[in-house]
Design an enzyme around this catalytic site. Structure first.
Site, PDB file in Angstrom:
ATOM      1  N   ASN A 203       0.827  -1.214   0.000  1.00  0.00           N
ATOM      2  CA  ASN A 203       0.000   0.000   0.000  1.00  0.00           C
ATOM      3  C   ASN A 203       0.856   1.256   0.000  1.00  0.00           C
ATOM      4  O   ASN A 203       0.594   2.216  -0.739  1.00  0.00           O
ATOM      5  CB  ASN A 203      -0.915   0.029   1.229  1.00  0.00           C
ATOM      6  CG  ASN A 203      -1.924  -1.091   1.248  1.00  0.00           C
ATOM      7  OD1 ASN A 203      -2.263  -1.657   0.213  1.00  0.00           O
ATOM      8  ND2 ASN A 203      -2.404  -1.428   2.428  1.00  0.00           N
TER       9      ASN A 203
ATOM     10  N   GLY B  72      -3.423   4.652   7.130  1.00  0.00           N
ATOM     11  CA  GLY B  72      -2.142   4.895   7.774  1.00  0.00           C
ATOM     12  C   GLY B  72      -0.974   4.744   6.821  1.00  0.00           C
ATOM     13  O   GLY B  72       0.034   5.460   6.925  1.00  0.00           O
ATOM     14  N   ASP B  73      -1.087   3.821   5.863  1.00  0.00           N
ATOM     15  CA  ASP B  73      -0.044   3.635   4.861  1.00  0.00           C
ATOM     16  C   ASP B  73       0.028   4.842   3.926  1.00  0.00           C
ATOM     17  O   ASP B  73       1.123   5.305   3.575  1.00  0.00           O
ATOM     18  CB  ASP B  73      -0.304   2.369   4.048  1.00  0.00           C
ATOM     19  CG  ASP B  73      -0.406   1.129   4.922  1.00  0.00           C
ATOM     20  OD1 ASP B  73       0.349   1.039   5.896  1.00  0.00           O
ATOM     21  OD2 ASP B  73      -1.242   0.255   4.614  1.00  0.00           O
ATOM     22  N   ALA B  74      -1.130   5.353   3.525  1.00  0.00           N
ATOM     23  CA  ALA B  74      -1.161   6.550   2.685  1.00  0.00           C
ATOM     24  C   ALA B  74      -0.584   7.749   3.437  1.00  0.00           C
ATOM     25  O   ALA B  74       0.138   8.571   2.854  1.00  0.00           O
ATOM     26  CB  ALA B  74      -2.592   6.843   2.235  1.00  0.00           C
TER      27      ALA B  74
ATOM     28  N   ALA C 239       3.211   7.484   3.455  1.00  0.00           N
ATOM     29  CA  ALA C 239       3.729   7.806   2.131  1.00  0.00           C
ATOM     30  C   ALA C 239       3.729   9.310   1.901  1.00  0.00           C
ATOM     31  O   ALA C 239       4.701   9.872   1.363  1.00  0.00           O
ATOM     32  CB  ALA C 239       2.901   7.103   1.060  1.00  0.00           C
TER      33      ALA C 239
END
Length: 287
Positions: free
Chosen positions: A43, A234-236, A239
């Site tokens: 992700n 949370g991954d976005a 990033a």
């Protein structure tokens, strides 16, 4: 172009939206369902690629149709899949159940998403990186990767995810250059955080985010948004923060970018979100 190596889980996600989470022995109606690639490293890699970062991805997939589907999807969005390891067995599949408030719970098979080793990352791939970003994975593998990066003076960030409490990540939490946690995770490792000297970013969902290091605390209040699906938000966020800092943005600007990425993610179904700098900057300007 900046380059971030991501390492961790690469999965296939089956997302089920339901009208309510059922009680034991109860039943819920599925209102929508979809399938797509997932996994925290995967992700984050996709989000970084959308923000113009070169992203080699280290992880492991099975020699099945899901492994093929995941790889094709990653390549389509520009992720470098050369470090991906294909092994005999089944790609990890996760079933993500999402209620009307966008909250999720996850069911998973064992799969092969931790079948890779640190040595599977080519030396030249790591040497060309501006950063190594670790997500949830086998602690020994994560430590080996961190040590390899450290010997080359490559900064390391870490986002351990929901399995933090059941895994021996203590040394990584104290040693990495940049740590991402949500509020629940931060509460679980509060003693370890007291010994950290490097920055920590606390993700607070719709409450924004806080950056802390030895000398300062910087916060961003986030955005008022109605969540459709919080999977992958949370991954976005991670990033967005990493991409902004690689562009030379201030910590405060990076937090705003990260919160924009998280807000865009919770408004889309599934763990992946289609990010671009144009979309992020437009969101910041209009909210």
């Amino acid at each position: 172009m900046n380059r971030v190596v991501c390492a961790g889980h690469v999965n296939w996600d089956v997302t089920l939206h339901v009208d309510a989470l059922p009680d034991p022995d109860g039943e819920a109606a599925i209102t929508h369902q979809s399938q797509a690639g997932g996994g925290s490293a995967s992700n984050t890699a996709c989000a970084l690629a959308g923000l113009g970062v070169e992203v080699p991805l280290l992880g492991s997939i099975g020699s099945d149709r899901y492994g093929t589907l995941v790889t094709e999807e990653l390549q389509t969005v520009g992720v470098d899949c050369d470090p991906l390891v294909s092994v005999s067995g089944e790609t990890t599949v996760k079933y993500i159940v999402v209620d009307d408030d966008g909250e999720v719970f996850v069911l998973a098979n064992e799969g092969v998403n931790e079948a890779y080793e640190a040595d599977d990352l080519p030396t030249e791939t790591l040497a060309e990186a501006d950063r190594l970003h670790l997500t949830s994975q086998d602690p020994a593998t994560a430590m080996d990767l961190q040590q390899r990066a450290k010997r080359r003076s490559i900064p390391v960030s870490f986002d351990p995810g929901r399995r933090l409490g059941s895994r021996a990540f203590g040394d990584l939490i104290q040693d990495v250059d940049l740590l991402f946690l949500n509020e629940r995770e931060a509460d679980e490792v509060v003693d370890l955080l007291e010994g950290r000297q490097s920055p920590t970013v606390i993700k607070r969902g719709d409450g924004g985010a806080v950056f802390r290091d030895e000398s300062r605390t910087i916060s961003h209040e986030g955005f008022d948004v109605t969540a459709r699906d919080t999977a992958g938000a949370g991954d976005a966020f991670a990033a967005g923060f990493l991409a902004a800092r690689l562009r030379g943005r201030s910590v405060r600007e990076a937090l705003a970018t990260a919160n924009s990425c998280g807000a865009l993610a919770v408004q889309s179904s599934g763990a992946r979100v289609d990010l671009s700098w144009a979309a992020v900057e437009r969101y910041c300007q209009t909210h």
